[in-house]
Design a protein around this motif. Structure first.
Motif, short mmCIF file in Angstrom:
data_model
loop_
_atom_site.label_atom_id
_atom_site.label_comp_id
_atom_site.label_asym_id
_atom_site.label_seq_id
_atom_site.Cartn_x
_atom_site.Cartn_y
_atom_site.Cartn_z
N HIS A 1 -27.14 11.44 14.48
CA HIS A 1 -25.88 10.87 15.41
C HIS A 1 -24.70 11.82 15.11
O HIS A 1 -24.63 12.67 14.20
CB HIS A 1 -25.59 9.40 15.16
CG HIS A 1 -26.78 8.73 15.47
ND1 HIS A 1 -26.84 8.16 16.81
CD2 HIS A 1 -27.68 7.82 14.69
CE1 HIS A 1 -27.81 7.42 16.58
NE2 HIS A 1 -28.48 7.08 15.58
N ARG B 1 -23.33 1.31 17.91
CA ARG B 1 -22.82 1.52 16.81
C ARG B 1 -22.22 0.60 16.01
O ARG B 1 -22.11 -0.42 16.55
CB ARG B 1 -21.58 2.66 16.84
CG ARG B 1 -22.11 3.89 17.10
CD ARG B 1 -20.74 5.03 17.18
NE ARG B 1 -21.38 6.19 17.28
CZ ARG B 1 -21.73 6.81 18.40
NH1 ARG B 1 -21.85 6.10 19.36
NH2 ARG B 1 -22.27 8.14 18.28
N THR C 1 -23.94 6.01 24.63
CA THR C 1 -23.48 5.36 23.34
C THR C 1 -22.07 6.04 23.23
O THR C 1 -21.82 6.92 22.42
CB THR C 1 -24.21 6.02 22.04
OG1 THR C 1 -24.38 7.56 22.40
CG2 THR C 1 -25.70 5.36 22.16
N GLN D 1 -29.67 3.44 17.42
CA GLN D 1 -30.25 3.81 18.70
C GLN D 1 -30.21 2.51 19.33
O GLN D 1 -30.86 1.55 19.27
CB GLN D 1 -31.73 4.26 18.85
CG GLN D 1 -31.86 5.66 18.07
CD GLN D 1 -33.41 6.10 17.97
OE1 GLN D 1 -34.23 5.30 17.56
NE2 GLN D 1 -33.65 7.29 18.66
N TRP D 2 -29.04 2.52 20.18
CA TRP D 2 -28.21 3.14 20.82
C TRP D 2 -26.93 2.50 20.93
O TRP D 2 -26.38 2.23 22.02
CB TRP D 2 -28.36 3.84 22.14
CG TRP D 2 -29.66 4.67 21.99
CD1 TRP D 2 -29.63 6.17 21.81
CD2 TRP D 2 -31.00 4.46 22.17
NE1 TRP D 2 -31.08 6.70 21.87
CE2 TRP D 2 -31.70 5.72 21.97
CE3 TRP D 2 -31.91 3.19 22.54
CZ2 TRP D 2 -33.22 5.79 21.94
CZ3 TRP D 2 -33.16 3.40 22.35
CH2 TRP D 2 -33.91 4.71 22.29
N TRP E 1 -20.08 11.38 15.69
CA TRP E 1 -18.90 10.73 16.04
C TRP E 1 -17.88 11.65 16.54
O TRP E 1 -17.43 12.11 15.70
CB TRP E 1 -18.75 9.85 14.78
CG TRP E 1 -17.60 8.65 15.22
CD1 TRP E 1 -18.22 7.24 15.71
CD2 TRP E 1 -16.12 8.49 15.18
NE1 TRP E 1 -16.84 6.62 15.77
CE2 TRP E 1 -15.69 7.17 15.46
CE3 TRP E 1 -15.38 9.62 14.86
CZ2 TRP E 1 -14.49 6.85 15.52
CZ3 TRP E 1 -13.83 9.25 14.98
CH2 TRP E 1 -13.51 7.82 15.39
N HIS F 1 -29.13 8.39 24.68
CA HIS F 1 -28.09 9.49 24.19
C HIS F 1 -26.85 9.33 24.99
O HIS F 1 -25.90 9.19 24.39
CB HIS F 1 -28.60 10.68 23.85
CG HIS F 1 -27.47 11.86 23.80
ND1 HIS F 1 -26.62 11.73 22.73
CD2 HIS F 1 -27.00 12.62 24.45
CE1 HIS F 1 -25.84 12.79 22.79
NE2 HIS F 1 -25.98 13.22 23.85
N GLY G 1 -24.17 4.75 13.00
CA GLY G 1 -24.95 5.09 14.23
C GLY G 1 -26.51 4.79 14.42
O GLY G 1 -27.36 4.73 13.42
N CYS H 1 -21.50 10.30 21.85
CA CYS H 1 -22.34 11.04 20.94
C CYS H 1 -22.60 12.18 21.38
O CYS H 1 -23.00 12.63 22.49
CB CYS H 1 -23.60 9.95 20.58
SG CYS H 1 -24.24 10.84 19.56
N CYS I 1 -29.72 11.77 20.26
CA CYS I 1 -30.29 10.78 19.53
C CYS I 1 -31.10 10.11 20.09
O CYS I 1 -31.68 8.88 19.88
CB CYS I 1 -29.14 9.97 19.03
SG CYS I 1 -28.13 9.19 20.35
N PRO J 1 -25.85 7.70 9.91
CA PRO J 1 -26.73 7.25 10.64
C PRO J 1 -27.85 6.31 10.11
O PRO J 1 -27.93 6.10 8.77
CB PRO J 1 -27.73 8.44 11.09
CG PRO J 1 -27.59 9.25 9.94
CD PRO J 1 -26.38 8.84 9.13
N ASP K 1 -20.96 15.20 12.52
CA ASP K 1 -22.38 15.11 12.63
C ASP K 1 -22.99 14.68 11.42
O ASP K 1 -22.57 15.20 10.43
CB ASP K 1 -22.96 16.34 13.21
CG ASP K 1 -22.45 17.08 14.40
OD1 ASP K 1 -22.15 16.25 15.21
OD2 ASP K 1 -22.61 18.10 14.80
#
Length: 257
Positions: free
Chosen positions: A186, A126, A232, A123-124, A188, A229, A121, A221, A225, A181, A198
């Motif tokens: 983050h 993956r 994502t 910002q922002w 999934w 946020h 993970g 997400c 984050c 992360p 988490d």
């Protein structure tokens, strides 16, 4: 037969819908177990609601100032105290047995996985890494997955739920997801698969999934984050084993070149 199969596939709910109240359709045994447990607990909730409501209405109807001007003082009722202690304990026992079994099946990787996928993970966005195909620094199956902005979606794509590179997995195959992360906490989470993993910086988390049917599954997400946020999303596409093998071959060729 093919038409009916197409209708059944199109009717499945694998993404969030406006005014949705229930869960998304299960794509894994884990999610099916969560839905079944929800229905079982809801059955007990209905029984408790009916029983408590009847007692409350009966008490208000029969025990009021008009019908009983002189209230009766009861300090102890041994029988009713035994009943109200044992009866809830039996209900909790009926709830605990299936819930413990489900928690055990959700805890870690219980079956030797065929494929391991690492989700990193940022910002922002993956980064996904298919660890089984990383034979060297020159040959690896790694790609970034960015959300498609509101102005760019194609016809049929969901607003703020589509990405440029999907996570492609084979259906009916045990997968291990390693979630970690790169900067801030983050998550999934894909509701149809029953997975919400988490992670915090410096730690990795493991979870397993086994998608039982082909399709496209959407998630987001679920950890705050940062500013973007809400932008994502996660998209998992389950395909046949043959199509998955072709996709892996094409990705390795593209990334090698």
């Amino acid at each position: 037969l093919q038409y009916h199969d197409w209708v059944n596939q199109a009717a499945l709910c694998d993404a969030a819908e406006p005014w949705q109240l229930g869960s998304q359709d299960a794509a894994t045994p884990m999610m099916q177990g969560i839905i079944n447990l929800h229905h079982d607990i809801f059955f007990f909730l209905i029984l408790i609601l009916v029983f408590v409501s009847r007692m409350l209405v009966r008490s208000l109807w029969h025990f009021n100032e008009q019908t009983n001007p002189i209230p009766q003082r009861i300090v102890h009722g041994t029988t009713i105290e035994i009943i109200r202690t044992i009866f809830p304990s039996v209900i909790l026992l009926f709830i605990a047995i299936p819930s413990f079994a489900l928690l055990y099946s959700m805890d870690g990787v219980l079956v030797d996985p065929a494929i391991t996928i690492k989700a990193i993970g940022h910002q922002w966005y993956r980064t996904y890494e298919y660890s089984d195909y990383n034979s060297s620094d020159e040959q690896s199956l790694t790609f970034d997955s960015y959300t498609i902005l509101e102005d760019d979606p194609e016809l049929g794509q969901s607003r703020l739920l589509e990405v440029d590179n999907r996570v492609v997995v084979p259906a009916k195959t045990h997968l291990r997801m390693v979630v970690t992360p790169a900067d801030v906490p983050h998550s999934w989470a894909v509701p149809s698969s029953g997975v919400k993993c988490d992670v915090v910086p410096g730690r990795s988390n493991l979870t397993s999934i086994s998608v039982q049917r082909e399709g496209v599954y959407y998630g987001q997400c679920s950890e705050i984050c940062g500013t973007n946020h809400a932008f994502t999303p996660i998209v998992v596409e389950a395909v046949t084993l043959k199509d998955y093998a072709d996709w892996v071959s094409n990705q390795l060729i593209l990334q090698t070149n």
